[in-house]
Design a protein around this motif. Structure first.
Motif, PDB file in Angstrom:
ATOM      1  N   THR A  17      -9.267   8.683  42.747  1.00 18.99           N
ATOM      2  CA  THR A  17      -9.249   9.165  41.702  1.00 18.99           C
ATOM      3  C   THR A  17     -11.408   9.152  41.092  1.00 18.99           C
ATOM      4  N   SER A  18     -12.232   8.986  42.054  1.00 16.14           N
ATOM      5  CA  SER A  18     -13.244   9.200  41.458  1.00 16.14           C
ATOM      6  C   SER A  18     -13.507  10.561  41.155  1.00 16.14           C
ATOM      7  N   ALA A  19     -15.369  10.787  40.829  1.00 18.66           N
ATOM      8  CA  ALA A  19     -15.564  12.436  40.304  1.00 18.66           C
ATOM      9  C   ALA A  19     -16.142  12.431  41.459  1.00 18.66           C
ATOM     10  N   ALA A  20     -15.741  11.665  43.042  1.00 20.70           N
ATOM     11  CA  ALA A  20     -16.767  12.542  44.269  1.00 20.70           C
ATOM     12  C   ALA A  20     -15.794  13.249  44.980  1.00 20.70           C
ATOM     13  N   ALA A  25     -12.550  17.936  46.275  1.00 18.29           N
ATOM     14  CA  ALA A  25     -10.747  19.001  45.950  1.00 18.29           C
ATOM     15  C   ALA A  25     -11.708  20.427  45.267  1.00 18.29           C
ATOM     16  N   ARG A  26     -12.651  20.348  44.705  1.00 19.58           N
ATOM     17  CA  ARG A  26     -13.107  21.836  43.940  1.00 19.58           C
ATOM     18  C   ARG A  26     -13.720  22.335  44.865  1.00 19.58           C
ATOM     19  N   SER A  27     -14.418  21.979  46.042  1.00 14.05           N
ATOM     20  CA  SER A  27     -15.206  22.620  46.717  1.00 14.05           C
ATOM     21  C   SER A  27     -13.918  23.731  47.567  1.00 14.05           C
ATOM     22  N   LEU A  32     -11.040  28.344  50.863  1.00 12.84           N
ATOM     23  CA  LEU A  32      -9.683  28.495  50.543  1.00 12.84           C
ATOM     24  C   LEU A  32      -9.072  29.921  50.533  1.00 12.84           C
ATOM     25  N   ALA A  33     -11.183  30.329  49.272  1.00 11.32           N
ATOM     26  CA  ALA A  33     -10.268  31.809  49.181  1.00 11.32           C
ATOM     27  C   ALA A  33     -10.825  32.554  50.098  1.00 11.32           C
ATOM     28  N   HIS A  34     -11.292  32.322  51.687  1.00 12.75           N
ATOM     29  CA  HIS A  34     -11.583  33.492  52.091  1.00 12.75           C
ATOM     30  C   HIS A  34     -10.386  33.690  52.897  1.00 12.75           C
ATOM     31  N   TYR A  35      -8.943  32.943  52.331  1.00 11.75           N
ATOM     32  CA  TYR A  35      -7.925  33.451  53.169  1.00 11.75           C
ATOM     33  C   TYR A  35      -6.622  33.426  52.257  1.00 11.75           C
ATOM     34  N   ARG A  36      -6.489  34.354  51.347  1.00  3.45           N
ATOM     35  CA  ARG A  36      -6.543  35.008  49.761  1.00  3.45           C
ATOM     36  C   ARG A  36      -5.727  36.349  50.539  1.00  3.45           C
ATOM     37  N   LEU A 296      -3.539  23.925  46.519  1.00  2.00           N
ATOM     38  CA  LEU A 296      -4.838  23.984  45.783  1.00  2.00           C
ATOM     39  C   LEU A 296      -5.203  25.921  45.820  1.00  2.00           C
ATOM     40  N   ALA A 297      -4.104  26.608  46.987  1.00  2.00           N
ATOM     41  CA  ALA A 297      -4.733  27.781  46.392  1.00  2.00           C
ATOM     42  C   ALA A 297      -3.646  28.770  47.082  1.00  2.00           C
ATOM     43  N   ALA A 298      -3.276  29.266  46.331  1.00  2.00           N
ATOM     44  CA  ALA A 298      -1.149  29.506  45.808  1.00  2.00           C
ATOM     45  C   ALA A 298      -1.282  30.596  46.240  1.00  2.00           C
ATOM     46  N   LYS A 299      -2.634  31.575  46.134  1.00  2.00           N
ATOM     47  CA  LYS A 299      -2.823  33.454  46.814  1.00  2.00           C
ATOM     48  C   LYS A 299      -3.387  33.296  49.039  1.00  2.00           C
ATOM     49  N   ILE A 300      -2.387  31.474  48.861  1.00  2.00           N
ATOM     50  CA  ILE A 300      -2.784  32.485  50.575  1.00  2.00           C
ATOM     51  C   ILE A 300      -1.329  32.656  51.295  1.00  2.00           C
TER      52      ILE A 300
END
Length: 352
Positions: A17-20, A25-27, A32-36, A296-300
Protein backbone atom coordinates in the motif's frame (compact mmCIF):
# COMPACT_ATOMS: atom_id res chain seq x y z
CA UNK A 1 1.21 -18.61 11.38
CA UNK A 2 4.33 -17.90 13.45
CA UNK A 3 5.02 -14.46 14.89
CA UNK A 4 7.84 -13.92 12.39
CA UNK A 5 5.57 -15.09 9.57
CA UNK A 6 2.82 -12.73 10.70
CA UNK A 7 5.27 -9.86 10.88
CA UNK A 8 6.49 -10.64 7.37
CA UNK A 9 2.92 -10.74 6.12
CA UNK A 10 2.17 -7.36 7.68
CA UNK A 11 5.36 -5.86 6.26
CA UNK A 12 4.54 -7.24 2.81
CA UNK A 13 1.05 -5.78 2.84
CA UNK A 14 2.23 -2.45 4.20
CA UNK A 15 4.72 -2.30 1.34
CA UNK A 16 1.89 -3.13 -1.05
CA UNK A 17 0.00 0.00 0.00
CA UNK A 18 3.01 2.26 -0.42
CA UNK A 19 2.85 5.45 -2.44
CA UNK A 20 4.80 3.76 -5.24
CA UNK A 21 2.18 1.03 -5.56
CA UNK A 22 -0.61 3.60 -5.63
CA UNK A 23 1.18 5.63 -8.28
CA UNK A 24 1.60 2.48 -10.34
CA UNK A 25 -2.13 1.79 -10.10
CA UNK A 26 -2.92 5.33 -11.24
CA UNK A 27 -0.62 4.92 -14.23
CA UNK A 28 -2.59 1.87 -15.34
CA UNK A 29 -5.72 4.01 -15.56
CA UNK A 30 -4.19 5.99 -18.41
CA UNK A 31 -2.83 2.92 -20.15
CA UNK A 32 -6.17 1.09 -20.07
CA UNK A 33 -8.07 4.08 -21.50
CA UNK A 34 -6.95 2.94 -24.97
CA UNK A 35 -9.23 -0.13 -24.75
CA UNK A 36 -12.48 1.66 -23.94
CA UNK A 37 -13.90 2.02 -27.44
CA UNK A 38 -16.61 -0.61 -28.17
CA UNK A 39 -17.25 -2.17 -31.57
CA UNK A 40 -21.03 -1.88 -32.17
CA UNK A 41 -21.10 -4.78 -34.64
CA UNK A 42 -19.18 -7.00 -32.23
CA UNK A 43 -21.49 -5.98 -29.39
CA UNK A 44 -24.60 -6.82 -31.45
CA UNK A 45 -23.12 -10.18 -32.40
CA UNK A 46 -22.33 -10.95 -28.75
CA UNK A 47 -25.96 -10.23 -27.86
CA UNK A 48 -27.22 -12.48 -30.66
CA UNK A 49 -24.96 -15.44 -29.88
CA UNK A 50 -26.04 -15.24 -26.24
CA UNK A 51 -29.77 -14.49 -26.45
CA UNK A 52 -30.70 -16.91 -29.25
CA UNK A 53 -29.02 -19.99 -27.74
CA UNK A 54 -30.58 -19.16 -24.37
CA UNK A 55 -34.07 -18.95 -25.90
CA UNK A 56 -33.51 -22.11 -27.96
CA UNK A 57 -32.28 -24.16 -24.99
CA UNK A 58 -35.18 -22.96 -22.84
CA UNK A 59 -37.70 -23.82 -25.56
CA UNK A 60 -36.21 -27.27 -26.22
CA UNK A 61 -36.24 -28.07 -22.51
CA UNK A 62 -39.90 -27.01 -22.27
CA UNK A 63 -40.90 -29.04 -25.36
CA UNK A 64 -39.14 -32.10 -23.97
CA UNK A 65 -40.93 -31.79 -20.63
CA UNK A 66 -44.29 -31.30 -22.35
CA UNK A 67 -43.79 -34.64 -24.11
CA UNK A 68 -42.74 -36.39 -20.92
CA UNK A 69 -39.03 -36.47 -21.77
CA UNK A 70 -37.70 -35.17 -18.47
CA UNK A 71 -34.12 -35.73 -19.57
CA UNK A 72 -34.69 -32.45 -21.40
CA UNK A 73 -34.21 -30.72 -18.07
CA UNK A 74 -30.48 -31.33 -18.57
CA UNK A 75 -30.70 -28.48 -21.06
CA UNK A 76 -31.41 -26.13 -18.18
CA UNK A 77 -27.71 -26.34 -17.22
CA UNK A 78 -26.34 -24.72 -20.41
CA UNK A 79 -29.39 -22.43 -20.47
CA UNK A 80 -28.37 -21.16 -17.03
CA UNK A 81 -24.87 -20.55 -18.37
CA UNK A 82 -26.22 -18.41 -21.19
CA UNK A 83 -28.39 -16.54 -18.69
CA UNK A 84 -25.24 -15.69 -16.73
CA UNK A 85 -23.73 -14.38 -19.96
CA UNK A 86 -26.85 -12.29 -20.58
CA UNK A 87 -26.32 -10.75 -17.17
CA UNK A 88 -22.74 -9.85 -18.13
CA UNK A 89 -24.11 -8.07 -21.21
CA UNK A 90 -26.54 -6.18 -18.98
CA UNK A 91 -23.66 -5.42 -16.65
CA UNK A 92 -21.63 -3.89 -19.49
CA UNK A 93 -24.64 -1.79 -20.51
CA UNK A 94 -24.74 -0.46 -16.95
CA UNK A 95 -21.15 0.71 -17.32
CA UNK A 96 -21.90 2.24 -20.72
CA UNK A 97 -19.31 -0.03 -22.32
CA UNK A 98 -21.31 -2.22 -24.71
CA UNK A 99 -22.22 0.66 -27.05
CA UNK A 100 -21.02 4.24 -27.42
CA UNK A 101 -24.56 5.65 -27.22
CA UNK A 102 -25.90 5.84 -23.67
CA UNK A 103 -29.54 5.38 -24.70
CA UNK A 104 -28.71 2.20 -26.61
CA UNK A 105 -26.86 0.84 -23.59
CA UNK A 106 -29.74 1.68 -21.27
CA UNK A 107 -32.55 0.22 -23.34
CA UNK A 108 -30.56 -2.90 -24.15
CA UNK A 109 -29.88 -3.33 -20.44
CA UNK A 110 -33.54 -2.80 -19.56
CA UNK A 111 -34.72 -5.46 -22.01
CA UNK A 112 -32.11 -7.97 -20.84
CA UNK A 113 -33.14 -7.20 -17.25
CA UNK A 114 -36.51 -8.81 -17.91
CA UNK A 115 -34.78 -12.13 -18.60
CA UNK A 116 -32.25 -11.83 -15.75
CA UNK A 117 -35.00 -10.69 -13.33
CA UNK A 118 -32.82 -7.66 -12.56
CA UNK A 119 -34.25 -4.10 -12.73
CA UNK A 120 -31.58 -2.37 -14.78
CA UNK A 121 -31.66 1.23 -13.53
CA UNK A 122 -31.95 0.21 -9.88
CA UNK A 123 -29.14 -2.33 -10.20
CA UNK A 124 -26.94 0.09 -12.16
CA UNK A 125 -27.18 2.61 -9.33
CA UNK A 126 -26.23 0.17 -6.57
CA UNK A 127 -23.46 -1.31 -8.72
CA UNK A 128 -22.02 2.16 -9.30
CA UNK A 129 -21.79 2.58 -5.52
CA UNK A 130 -19.97 -0.76 -5.34
CA UNK A 131 -17.40 0.38 -7.91
CA UNK A 132 -16.93 3.74 -6.21
CA UNK A 133 -16.38 2.26 -2.75
CA UNK A 134 -14.97 -1.27 -3.18
CA UNK A 135 -12.38 -1.96 -0.52
CA UNK A 136 -13.40 1.05 1.60
CA UNK A 137 -14.11 -0.06 5.17
CA UNK A 138 -16.05 3.13 5.88
CA UNK A 139 -18.40 2.74 2.89
CA UNK A 140 -19.53 -0.88 3.11
CA UNK A 141 -23.08 -2.11 2.68
CA UNK A 142 -24.30 -1.23 -0.84
CA UNK A 143 -23.83 -3.65 -3.74
CA UNK A 144 -21.22 -5.82 -2.05
CA UNK A 145 -20.83 -8.92 0.12
CA UNK A 146 -21.16 -7.95 3.78
CA UNK A 147 -17.69 -8.24 5.31
CA UNK A 148 -16.76 -7.60 8.94
CA UNK A 149 -13.33 -7.03 10.41
CA UNK A 150 -12.06 -9.39 13.07
CA UNK A 151 -12.53 -6.72 15.76
CA UNK A 152 -16.08 -5.97 14.62
CA UNK A 153 -16.99 -9.65 14.73
CA UNK A 154 -15.46 -10.15 18.17
CA UNK A 155 -17.45 -7.17 19.48
CA UNK A 156 -20.77 -8.72 18.40
CA UNK A 157 -23.17 -10.47 20.74
CA UNK A 158 -23.53 -14.24 20.51
CA UNK A 159 -26.66 -13.77 18.40
CA UNK A 160 -24.87 -11.27 16.15
CA UNK A 161 -22.01 -13.70 15.56
CA UNK A 162 -24.47 -16.49 14.75
CA UNK A 163 -26.29 -14.32 12.21
CA UNK A 164 -23.03 -13.40 10.49
CA UNK A 165 -21.89 -17.04 10.45
CA UNK A 166 -25.22 -18.08 8.92
CA UNK A 167 -24.94 -15.33 6.31
CA UNK A 168 -21.46 -16.54 5.43
CA UNK A 169 -22.42 -20.23 5.31
CA UNK A 170 -22.03 -21.62 1.75
CA UNK A 171 -25.63 -22.91 1.68
CA UNK A 172 -26.88 -19.39 2.38
CA UNK A 173 -24.25 -17.45 0.41
CA UNK A 174 -24.54 -19.53 -2.75
CA UNK A 175 -27.97 -21.12 -2.34
CA UNK A 176 -30.68 -19.34 -0.40
CA UNK A 177 -29.07 -15.92 -0.79
CA UNK A 178 -28.98 -15.82 -4.61
CA UNK A 179 -32.53 -17.22 -4.79
CA UNK A 180 -33.78 -14.49 -2.45
CA UNK A 181 -31.81 -11.78 -4.28
CA UNK A 182 -33.03 -12.46 -7.82
CA UNK A 183 -36.51 -13.84 -7.13
CA UNK A 184 -37.60 -11.62 -4.21
CA UNK A 185 -35.27 -8.74 -3.35
CA UNK A 186 -35.11 -7.32 -6.86
CA UNK A 187 -38.90 -6.99 -6.95
CA UNK A 188 -38.62 -3.84 -4.78
CA UNK A 189 -35.79 -1.26 -4.64
CA UNK A 190 -34.41 -2.38 -1.29
CA UNK A 191 -31.60 -0.06 -0.20
CA UNK A 192 -32.95 2.77 -2.36
CA UNK A 193 -36.55 2.89 -1.12
CA UNK A 194 -36.31 6.64 -0.42
CA UNK A 195 -33.89 7.52 -3.24
CA UNK A 196 -36.46 9.04 -5.56
CA UNK A 197 -38.76 7.73 -8.24
CA UNK A 198 -36.24 6.10 -10.59
CA UNK A 199 -35.52 2.93 -8.54
CA UNK A 200 -39.28 2.40 -8.13
CA UNK A 201 -39.98 2.91 -11.83
CA UNK A 202 -37.14 0.55 -12.70
CA UNK A 203 -38.31 -2.27 -10.45
CA UNK A 204 -42.02 -1.93 -11.23
CA UNK A 205 -41.44 -1.68 -15.00
CA UNK A 206 -39.19 -4.74 -14.87
CA UNK A 207 -41.78 -6.64 -12.84
CA UNK A 208 -44.42 -5.84 -15.46
CA UNK A 209 -42.01 -6.82 -18.20
CA UNK A 210 -41.44 -10.15 -16.47
CA UNK A 211 -45.14 -10.77 -15.80
CA UNK A 212 -46.24 -10.53 -19.43
CA UNK A 213 -44.00 -13.26 -20.96
CA UNK A 214 -44.40 -15.42 -17.86
CA UNK A 215 -48.20 -15.26 -18.17
CA UNK A 216 -47.97 -16.04 -21.90
CA UNK A 217 -45.66 -19.02 -21.35
CA UNK A 218 -47.82 -20.43 -18.55
CA UNK A 219 -50.86 -20.10 -20.81
CA UNK A 220 -49.00 -21.92 -23.61
CA UNK A 221 -47.33 -24.78 -21.72
CA UNK A 222 -48.90 -24.80 -18.26
CA UNK A 223 -47.65 -23.81 -14.83
CA UNK A 224 -45.93 -27.13 -14.04
CA UNK A 225 -43.72 -27.35 -17.15
CA UNK A 226 -42.92 -23.64 -16.88
CA UNK A 227 -41.70 -23.97 -13.30
CA UNK A 228 -39.80 -27.19 -14.05
CA UNK A 229 -37.74 -25.32 -16.63
CA UNK A 230 -37.59 -21.77 -15.28
CA UNK A 231 -36.78 -22.48 -11.65
CA UNK A 232 -33.59 -24.49 -12.21
CA UNK A 233 -32.40 -22.05 -14.88
CA UNK A 234 -32.95 -19.07 -12.58
CA UNK A 235 -31.54 -20.67 -9.45
CA UNK A 236 -28.42 -22.09 -11.11
CA UNK A 237 -27.69 -18.81 -12.89
CA UNK A 238 -28.25 -16.83 -9.68
CA UNK A 239 -25.90 -19.06 -7.68
CA UNK A 240 -23.24 -18.93 -10.41
CA UNK A 241 -23.52 -15.14 -10.59
CA UNK A 242 -23.12 -14.70 -6.84
CA UNK A 243 -20.22 -17.17 -6.85
CA UNK A 244 -18.41 -15.13 -9.49
CA UNK A 245 -19.01 -11.88 -7.61
CA UNK A 246 -17.82 -13.47 -4.37
CA UNK A 247 -14.54 -14.78 -5.80
CA UNK A 248 -13.86 -11.45 -7.48
CA UNK A 249 -13.48 -9.73 -4.11
CA UNK A 250 -13.40 -12.32 -1.33
CA UNK A 251 -9.88 -13.71 -1.60
CA UNK A 252 -7.07 -13.78 0.93
CA UNK A 253 -4.90 -10.97 -0.44
CA UNK A 254 -7.71 -8.60 -1.37
CA UNK A 255 -7.61 -4.96 -0.30
CA UNK A 256 -9.55 -3.13 2.41
CA UNK A 257 -8.61 0.14 4.08
CA UNK A 258 -10.11 3.04 6.00
CA UNK A 259 -11.29 6.14 4.16
CA UNK A 260 -8.13 8.07 5.08
CA UNK A 261 -5.92 5.44 3.42
CA UNK A 262 -8.31 4.37 0.65
CA UNK A 263 -7.24 5.13 -2.92
CA UNK A 264 -9.54 4.22 -5.82
CA UNK A 265 -6.98 3.05 -8.42
CA UNK A 266 -5.08 0.98 -5.86
CA UNK A 267 -8.21 -0.51 -4.31
CA UNK A 268 -9.63 -1.33 -7.76
CA UNK A 269 -6.47 -3.04 -8.99
CA UNK A 270 -5.54 -4.90 -5.81
CA UNK A 271 -8.98 -5.46 -4.28
CA UNK A 272 -10.30 -7.41 -7.27
CA UNK A 273 -9.08 -10.79 -8.46
CA UNK A 274 -8.04 -12.22 -11.79
CA UNK A 275 -10.24 -15.32 -11.74
CA UNK A 276 -8.40 -17.36 -14.37
CA UNK A 277 -11.10 -19.79 -15.52
CA UNK A 278 -10.98 -22.52 -18.19
CA UNK A 279 -11.77 -21.24 -21.69
CA UNK A 280 -15.42 -22.37 -21.79
CA UNK A 281 -16.24 -20.89 -18.38
CA UNK A 282 -14.36 -17.73 -19.30
CA UNK A 283 -16.57 -17.33 -22.38
CA UNK A 284 -19.80 -18.08 -20.51
CA UNK A 285 -18.87 -15.59 -17.79
CA UNK A 286 -18.00 -12.89 -20.32
CA UNK A 287 -14.39 -12.50 -19.12
CA UNK A 288 -15.70 -10.99 -15.89
CA UNK A 289 -12.95 -12.92 -14.09
CA UNK A 290 -10.48 -10.31 -15.38
CA UNK A 291 -11.98 -8.27 -12.62
CA UNK A 292 -8.96 -6.27 -11.50
CA UNK A 293 -8.77 -4.70 -14.95
CA UNK A 294 -12.55 -4.23 -15.06
CA UNK A 295 -12.63 -2.37 -11.74
CA UNK A 296 -9.82 -0.09 -12.78
CA UNK A 297 -11.35 0.65 -16.19
CA UNK A 298 -15.04 -0.28 -16.17
CA UNK A 299 -15.63 1.30 -19.60
CA UNK A 300 -13.69 -1.47 -21.35
CA UNK A 301 -16.13 -3.82 -23.18
CA UNK A 302 -15.98 -7.35 -21.80
CA UNK A 303 -14.74 -8.76 -25.10
CA UNK A 304 -11.70 -6.46 -25.03
CA UNK A 305 -10.49 -7.47 -21.57
CA UNK A 306 -8.40 -10.38 -22.96
CA UNK A 307 -6.63 -7.85 -25.20
CA UNK A 308 -5.43 -6.07 -22.07
CA UNK A 309 -3.86 -9.24 -20.66
CA UNK A 310 -2.36 -10.08 -24.05
CA UNK A 311 -0.76 -6.66 -24.40
CA UNK A 312 0.22 -6.32 -20.74
CA UNK A 313 1.18 -9.80 -19.46
CA UNK A 314 2.35 -8.32 -16.15
CA UNK A 315 -1.33 -8.06 -15.21
CA UNK A 316 -1.94 -11.79 -15.71
CA UNK A 317 -0.46 -12.95 -12.41
CA UNK A 318 -1.78 -10.06 -10.33
CA UNK A 319 -4.28 -11.43 -7.75
CA UNK A 320 -4.63 -14.53 -9.95
CA UNK A 321 -6.97 -17.25 -8.69
CA UNK A 322 -7.52 -20.54 -10.52
CA UNK A 323 -10.74 -22.55 -10.41
CA UNK A 324 -9.13 -24.90 -7.87
CA UNK A 325 -7.87 -22.00 -5.77
CA UNK A 326 -11.31 -20.41 -5.67
CA UNK A 327 -12.86 -23.18 -3.58
CA UNK A 328 -10.44 -22.31 -0.78
CA UNK A 329 -11.88 -18.79 -0.64
CA UNK A 330 -15.23 -20.03 0.70
CA UNK A 331 -13.87 -20.32 4.24
CA UNK A 332 -12.63 -16.71 4.30
CA UNK A 333 -15.02 -14.47 6.23
CA UNK A 334 -13.28 -11.71 8.19
CA UNK A 335 -10.85 -8.91 7.37
CA UNK A 336 -7.82 -8.97 9.67
CA UNK A 337 -6.61 -5.38 9.93
CA UNK A 338 -3.37 -6.52 11.55
CA UNK A 339 -2.20 -8.86 8.79
CA UNK A 340 -4.20 -7.10 6.03
CA UNK A 341 -5.83 -10.23 4.67
CA UNK A 342 -9.09 -12.13 4.76
CA UNK A 343 -9.11 -14.94 7.30
CA UNK A 344 -11.42 -17.74 8.33
CA UNK A 345 -13.38 -17.85 11.57
CA UNK A 346 -10.97 -20.52 12.82
CA UNK A 347 -7.91 -18.38 12.06
CA UNK A 348 -9.47 -15.38 13.79
CA UNK A 349 -10.28 -17.47 16.85
CA UNK A 350 -6.78 -18.93 16.99
CA UNK A 351 -5.21 -15.47 16.83
CA UNK A 352 -7.48 -14.03 19.55
Amino acid sequence: MTSSGAAAAVESRVDDTSAAAKTDARSWTGILAHYRQPNPVRSAVEIAITAFPFAALWALAAIAVLHGHYWGLLLTVPAAGFLVRLFILQHDCGHGSLFSHRGLNDWTGRVIGVFTLTPYDYWRRTHAVHHASAGNLDRRGVGDVDTLTVREYQALSRWGRLRYRLYRHPLVMFGLGPAWLFVCQYRLPFGLMSAGVQPWVSTIATNLGIALPVAALIWMIGLGPFLLVQLPVTLMAASAGVWLFYIQHQFEDTHWSDQDEWNFPHAALHGSSHYDLPVVLRWISGNIGIHHVHHLAAKIPFYRLPEVLRDHPELQDMSRITLTDSFKCVKLALWDEETRRLVSFREAQAAA
